[in-house]
Design an enzyme around this catalytic site. Structure first.
Site, PDB file in Angstrom:
ATOM      1  CB  SER A  44      -0.932  -0.014   1.206  1.00  0.00           C
ATOM      2  OG  SER A  44      -1.690   1.150   1.285  1.00  0.00           O
ATOM      3  CG  HIS A  45       0.543   3.917   2.339  1.00  0.00           C
ATOM      4  ND1 HIS A  45       0.130   4.900   1.466  1.00  0.00           N
ATOM      5  CD2 HIS A  45      -0.560   3.544   3.007  1.00  0.00           C
ATOM      6  CE1 HIS A  45      -1.163   5.107   1.615  1.00  0.00           C
ATOM      7  NE2 HIS A  45      -1.597   4.309   2.537  1.00  0.00           N
ATOM      8  CE  LYS A  83      -4.311   5.596   6.443  1.00  0.00           C
ATOM      9  NZ  LYS A  83      -3.061   5.441   7.213  1.00  0.00           N
ATOM     10  CG  ASP A 125      -7.347   2.076   1.099  1.00  0.00           C
ATOM     11  OD1 ASP A 125      -8.227   1.540   1.820  1.00  0.00           O
ATOM     12  OD2 ASP A 125      -6.207   2.319   1.512  1.00  0.00           O
ATOM     13  CG  ASP A 177      -5.821   2.278   5.544  1.00  0.00           C
ATOM     14  OD1 ASP A 177      -6.101   2.347   4.332  1.00  0.00           O
ATOM     15  OD2 ASP A 177      -4.650   2.311   5.977  1.00  0.00           O
ATOM     16  CG  ASP A 231      -4.947  -1.041   3.447  1.00  0.00           C
ATOM     17  OD1 ASP A 231      -5.385  -0.119   2.750  1.00  0.00           O
ATOM     18  OD2 ASP A 231      -4.112  -0.872   4.353  1.00  0.00           O
TER      19      ASP A 231
END
Length: 537
Positions: free
Chosen positions: A93-94, A365, A264, A268, A266
């Site tokens: 993801s990030h 989140k 998104d 959050d 996953d």
């Protein structure tokens, strides 16, 4: 991955009272652009089986979501519910890793939140000492079968237990304690029912959307789209914004639906749309949620202690906090900073400009939680999304906001750009300078290099972005981002405040253009040979 399972100490573990073994949550998220994280059964089992024996050295019990799927909020929820030592999330993801940037590992600690820097640094140091690790290619676990499976391995704990859990149930039970489900169900099923459209974008949220919004709260089955998790997300990019959630946006523009949301991969992050495609910016969404927390039973019972926002997020939240007489904590980007505030009882609600909002019910989140908050507000106020937003602007003023990403830059180039910008902006002579963009004149009131002192433990985090604050409360922020997998990225955040209601209907793109011109006037380095990607308004 091997760090967590090798027979060497690497931090404090909580013990499982039943067997004395460390409990961990282990899950896979549908967060890859190809089939390398989860795909066909053989590939999926190959990944699990190579990793599990390494983990088994120090872990006596492993919890995995059915079919390897758990949303990031659900991971946080389960860690906290069973008092696990932590959880490992496989996601690109990030912080993408691997040869093609399609694979990454995220570790959440015992409070359910992302690992703080001190833990991540320790893991990295230990990773450099690993000389060997163990695999067991013949070990097979049925990820589709709910329940406990036990294995006799040559490890510290016998037997080694793996539990396959329903990915939704524990998280759903938590949501029931937070919201008035009857009120939301009446909104979605009553005589004047609100027609909604929710896009899971073929990520992990499909099962959650169907079970919570459709099965539990009565929304028609066809309200939920793209709910089958796919390893390639159906060929789309699962990012809940106006650039990528175009299927939802076009459906909302038709006027048939009064409320739209996208998640998104996953689960959050989220986006909110009103009828006719009315867009709610992430910063506005955070502020509006804060102003309407009394609509949520959880907050009526627990009270509101304070708010948190990342420094780049617009200051719309601050105006709400001032009216409610509660503090606002301005932190660096990254949810781990909010976790410390919530653990200490200082913060009830927090959010970021990148479509992430959450509260102290978890330490992550939480996209679905935010959607249920919005539905609760609509049910209580009996207004449309657009009416709620416009009422908020009328009371607090409108914060026009945008982000531009300068991607694909050479790391060496970004270093010199940020170094020279800091020298320019922090020079005393920069204060008071004026920049004219069209008929607007911006006067510099304050500049700094943002640093954060954690009010809980005194930890100091420096060089988190360069800020220009103007006399009219407009802001420009320049920040190096570590969450992009494309070489190096400088993010530019621009905010312009409009108190006068007659100025609340300006075209956001026009404001964005003016703000971009303003930034180039103030920081000409960004106008030389690089073009930004417009990310949010």
């Amino acid at each position: 991955m091997v760090d967590f399972g090798q027979p060497k100490p690497h931090g404090k573990n909580k013990k499982d009272g039943e067997r004395g073994g460390t409990v961990m949550i282990f899950n896979t998220l549908l967060e890859a652009v190809d089939a390398r994280i989860i795909s066909q059964d053989e590939q999926r089992h190959s990944l699990w089986m190579k990793m599990l024996p390494s983990l088994a050295f120090q872990i006596g019990r492993l919890i995995i979501g059915q079919n390897g799927i758990l949303s990031t909020p659900a991971v946080s929820c389960i860690i906290r519910k069973i008092k696990a030592a932590g959880g490992i999330i496989l996601t690109a993801s990030h912080c993408p890793g691997g040869p093609g940037g399609e694979f990454g590992v995220k570790f959440n600690v015992a409070n359910g939140g992302p690992a703080p820097d001190v833990v991540s640094d320790k893991i990295y140091q230990i990773s450099k000492t690993i000389e060997e690790y163990t695999i067991c290619p013949d070990l097979r676990i049925d990820l589709s079968r709910l329940g406990r499976q036990e294995f006799d391995l040559e490890n510290k704990f016998k037997p080694f237990r793996v539990e396959i859990v329903d990915p939704v149930d524990i998280y759903l039970n938590l949501l029931r304690t937070i919201f008035d489900f009857n009120a939301i169900k009446s909104l979605l099923t009553g005589p004047g029912q609100l027609k909604i459209r929710v896009d899971a974008m073929h990520g992990v949220m499909g099962p959650y959307v169907r079970k919570v919004l459709c099965d539990e709260l009565g929304a028609p089955a066809n309200s939920a789209i793209n709910c089958v998790p796919l390893e390639d997300f159906g060929g789309q990019h699962p990012d809940p914004n106006l650039t990528y959630a175009t299927t939802l946006l076009e459906a909302m523009k038709g006027g048939e639906y009064g409320f739209g949301a996208a998640f998104d991969a996953d689960g959050d992050r989220y986006m909110i749309l009103g009828q006719n495609g009315f867009f709610v910016s992430p910063s506005d969404s955070l502020a509006i949620i804060a102003a309407n927390l009394s609509c949520i039973p959880y907050f009526r019972q627990m009270g509101v202690r304070g708010f948190g926002r990342s420094m780049p997020t617009s200051t719309a939240l601050d105006r709400v906090a001032k009216s409610m007489k509660v503090p606002v904590y301005e932190t660096p980007a990254g949810w781990r900073f909010f976790s410390n505030l919530m653990d200490s009882g200082r913060c009830s609600l927090c959010g970021e400009e990148s479509f992430g909002t959450g509260s102290d019910h978890l330490r992550e989140k939480d996209g679905l939680w935010a959607v249920l908050v919005w539905l609760s507000i609509i049910a209580a106020r009996k207004q449309s999304v657009e009416e709620i937003v416009r009422d908020h602007w009328a009371k607090f003023g409108r914060h026009y906001y945008c982000r531009f990403d300068y991607e694909g830059l050479e790391p060496k180039t970004t270093y010199y750009i940020m170094r020279d910008l800091e020298a320019l902006l922090t020079d005393k002579s920069f204060i008071g300078q004026q920049f004219a963009v069209g008929s607007h004149v911006y006067s510099v009131a304050k500049t700094d290099s943002f640093e954060y002192v954690d009010p809980v433990d005194g930890t100091v985090t420096k060089k988190q972005g360069l800020r220009i604050i103007f006399s009219d409360a407009s802001r420009l922020i320049f920040r190096l981002s570590s969450s992009s997998g494309v070489r190096a990225t400088i993010r530019l955040y621009a905010e312009s405040y409009e108190r006068d209601p007659s100025g609340h209907d300006q075209e956001p793109q026009g404001i964005s253009s003016r703000l971009l011109q303003q930034s180039v006037a103030a920081a000409p380095y960004l106008g030389q040979g690089v073009s930004p990607h417009h990310c949010a308004s």
